[in-house]
Design a protein around this motif. Structure first.
Motif, mmCIF file in Angstrom:
data_model
loop_
_atom_site.group_PDB
_atom_site.id
_atom_site.type_symbol
_atom_site.label_atom_id
_atom_site.label_comp_id
_atom_site.label_asym_id
_atom_site.label_seq_id
_atom_site.Cartn_x
_atom_site.Cartn_y
_atom_site.Cartn_z
ATOM 1 N N SER A 154 0.818 -1.215 0.000
ATOM 2 C CA SER A 154 0.000 0.000 0.000
ATOM 3 C C SER A 154 0.851 1.265 0.000
ATOM 4 C CB SER A 154 -0.927 0.007 1.210
ATOM 5 O OG SER A 154 -0.184 0.150 2.414
ATOM 6 N N ALA A 155 2.118 1.141 0.381
ATOM 7 C CA ALA A 155 2.990 2.314 0.496
ATOM 8 C C ALA A 155 3.683 2.671 -0.813
ATOM 9 C CB ALA A 155 4.028 2.098 1.587
ATOM 10 N N ASN A 156 3.650 1.769 -1.820
ATOM 11 C CA ASN A 156 4.328 2.100 -3.067
ATOM 12 C C ASN A 156 3.468 3.033 -3.914
ATOM 13 O OD1 ASN A 156 2.450 0.574 -4.580
ATOM 14 N ND2 ASN A 156 3.648 -1.290 -4.334
ATOM 15 N N ILE A 157 3.966 3.402 -5.079
ATOM 16 C CA ILE A 157 3.312 4.417 -5.898
ATOM 17 C C ILE A 157 1.943 3.968 -6.382
ATOM 18 C CG2 ILE A 157 4.313 3.647 -8.091
ATOM 19 C CD1 ILE A 157 4.647 6.651 -8.780
ATOM 20 N N GLN A 158 1.732 2.650 -6.473
ATOM 21 C CA GLN A 158 0.444 2.126 -6.914
ATOM 22 C C GLN A 158 -0.509 1.886 -5.747
ATOM 23 O OE1 GLN A 158 -0.367 1.895 -10.056
ATOM 24 N NE2 GLN A 158 1.645 2.436 -10.850
ATOM 25 N N GLY A 159 -0.028 2.024 -4.532
ATOM 26 C CA GLY A 159 -0.838 1.727 -3.361
ATOM 27 C C GLY A 159 -1.709 2.884 -2.914
ATOM 28 N N HIS A 160 -2.613 2.568 -1.965
ATOM 29 C CA HIS A 160 -3.570 3.567 -1.495
ATOM 30 C C HIS A 160 -3.412 3.877 -0.017
ATOM 31 C CE1 HIS A 160 -5.415 4.084 -5.231
ATOM 32 N NE2 HIS A 160 -6.384 3.182 -5.174
ATOM 33 N N ALA A 161 -2.204 3.745 0.514
ATOM 34 C CA ALA A 161 -1.985 4.037 1.929
ATOM 35 C C ALA A 161 -2.309 5.492 2.242
ATOM 36 C CB ALA A 161 -0.546 3.704 2.319
ATOM 37 N N LEU A 162 -1.887 6.414 1.378
ATOM 38 C CA LEU A 162 -2.135 7.837 1.602
ATOM 39 C C LEU A 162 -3.630 8.142 1.533
ATOM 40 C CD1 LEU A 162 -1.090 10.679 2.076
ATOM 41 C CD2 LEU A 162 -0.738 10.894 -0.399
ATOM 42 N N LEU A 163 -4.314 7.550 0.561
ATOM 43 C CA LEU A 163 -5.753 7.746 0.441
ATOM 44 C C LEU A 163 -6.466 7.233 1.689
ATOM 45 C CD1 LEU A 163 -8.307 8.499 -1.111
ATOM 46 C CD2 LEU A 163 -8.182 6.269 -2.242
ATOM 47 N N ASN A 164 -6.044 6.079 2.175
ATOM 48 C CA ASN A 164 -6.614 5.494 3.384
ATOM 49 C C ASN A 164 -6.448 6.446 4.566
ATOM 50 O OD1 ASN A 164 -7.715 3.741 5.231
ATOM 51 N ND2 ASN A 164 -6.186 2.148 4.978
ATOM 52 N N GLU A 165 -5.260 7.022 4.686
ATOM 53 C CA GLU A 165 -4.979 7.951 5.781
ATOM 54 C C GLU A 165 -5.825 9.221 5.659
ATOM 55 O OE1 GLU A 165 -1.214 10.654 7.418
ATOM 56 O OE2 GLU A 165 -0.863 9.012 6.004
ATOM 57 N N MET A 166 -5.935 9.752 4.459
ATOM 58 C CA MET A 166 -6.699 10.985 4.247
ATOM 59 C C MET A 166 -8.180 10.782 4.540
ATOM 60 S SD MET A 166 -4.843 12.387 0.785
ATOM 61 C CE MET A 166 -5.935 13.790 0.630
ATOM 62 N N LEU A 167 -8.733 9.652 4.131
ATOM 63 C CA LEU A 167 -10.137 9.375 4.399
ATOM 64 C C LEU A 167 -10.388 9.245 5.894
ATOM 65 C CD1 LEU A 167 -10.919 6.843 1.529
ATOM 66 C CD2 LEU A 167 -11.805 9.162 1.757
ATOM 67 N N GLY A 168 -9.424 8.634 6.606
ATOM 68 C CA GLY A 168 -9.547 8.508 8.057
ATOM 69 C C GLY A 168 -9.596 9.869 8.738
ATOM 70 N N LYS A 169 -8.817 10.810 8.244
ATOM 71 C CA LYS A 169 -8.806 12.158 8.821
ATOM 72 C C LYS A 169 -10.121 12.897 8.567
ATOM 73 C CE LYS A 169 -3.798 12.843 8.603
ATOM 74 N NZ LYS A 169 -2.684 13.609 8.000
ATOM 75 N N LYS A 170 -10.861 12.456 7.547
ATOM 76 C CA LYS A 170 -12.151 13.069 7.229
ATOM 77 C C LYS A 170 -13.311 12.307 7.879
ATOM 78 C CE LYS A 170 -10.675 16.319 4.420
ATOM 79 N NZ LYS A 170 -10.871 17.755 4.702
ATOM 80 N N ASP A 171 -12.981 11.440 8.838
ATOM 81 C CA ASP A 171 -13.992 10.666 9.565
ATOM 82 C C ASP A 171 -14.701 9.623 8.713
ATOM 83 O OD1 ASP A 171 -13.515 11.864 12.016
ATOM 84 O OD2 ASP A 171 -14.912 13.490 11.620
ATOM 85 N N TYR A 172 -14.012 9.140 7.679
ATOM 86 C CA TYR A 172 -14.535 8.021 6.910
ATOM 87 C C TYR A 172 -13.810 6.746 7.339
ATOM 88 C CZ TYR A 172 -16.935 11.155 3.652
ATOM 89 O OH TYR A 172 -17.768 12.085 3.094
#
Length: 200
Positions: A27-45
């Motif tokens: 999830s941490a590589n360029i094709q992964g969604h680790a950052l998206l996962n983190e951002m959604l968590g900060k928005k209470d999703y």
């Protein structure tokens, strides 16, 4: 969102078709969604991974189900589960790169949408401007690019009306969508939700 509705907002992402990872090392590589996962968590999703091949229906707790970046085909049972979810008023977001045969076009066809097997090319001017007079151009050429630029989103469309502050967004390997004349009467299709540069 929390003030208007205190129910937990769960975004269900499909898995099992080569979609990018949300957890683990991949999830941490360029094709992964680790950052998206983190951002959604900060928005209470809350992000929930859903493998429709292992269940008969979309989990009822899903606020929306997202099909992002699949590379293999969906089985008939999975398409039925997504269609049933839509029939019950659920929301589905589908993002499939050009050149991928996922069979999701069968689902979209039922809802009046034609996901075409092509790629949108944008005209890009390349070269160097020289001299004080901007009309003097040196080595200016126009080349096609597979990076589609969305410059200004439509303010009159519900999904994009609050995106006026967003900077240019780039979509790579975007395919064209169209609508069939047999679109169900109760549904409305919108052909484009942004203003883009000179593209074809």
């Amino acid at each position: 969102i929390r003030l208007l509705d205190d129910r937990e907002k769960i975004i269900c992402f499909t898995a099992g078709h080569g979609e990018p990872a949300f957890e683990g090392p991949e999830s941490a590589n360029i094709q992964g969604h680790a950052l998206l996962n983190e951002m959604l968590g900060k928005k209470d999703y809350t992000v929930q991974i859903t493998d429709l091949s292992k269940q008969k229906e979309v989990p009822p707790e899903c606020t929306v189900i997202v099909v992002a970046g699949p590379i293999t085909q969906f089985a008939d049972s999975e398409l039925v589960a997504l269609d049933d979810f839509l029939q019950l008023g659920g929301r589905v977001m589908i993002a499939v790169d050009a050149g991928r045969n996922t069979r999701l076009e069968l689902l979209l066809r039922r809802w009046g949408i034609d996901m075409q097997n092509n790629i949108i090319m944008e005209k890009v001017v390349e070269g160097v401007l020289s001299g004080r007079d901007w009309s003097q151009k040196k080595s200016m050429t126009i080349k096609p690019s597979i990076a589609l630029t969305a410059s200004k989103y439509r303010p009159d469309y519900p999904i994009t009306q609050d995106l006026s502050h967003i900077h240019e967004t780039h979509f790579f390997s975007a395919r064209a969508l169209d609508h069939f004349s047999t679109t169900p009467p109760a549904h409305k299709t919108v052909s484009r939700v942004w203003n883009r540069k000179d593209s074809r």
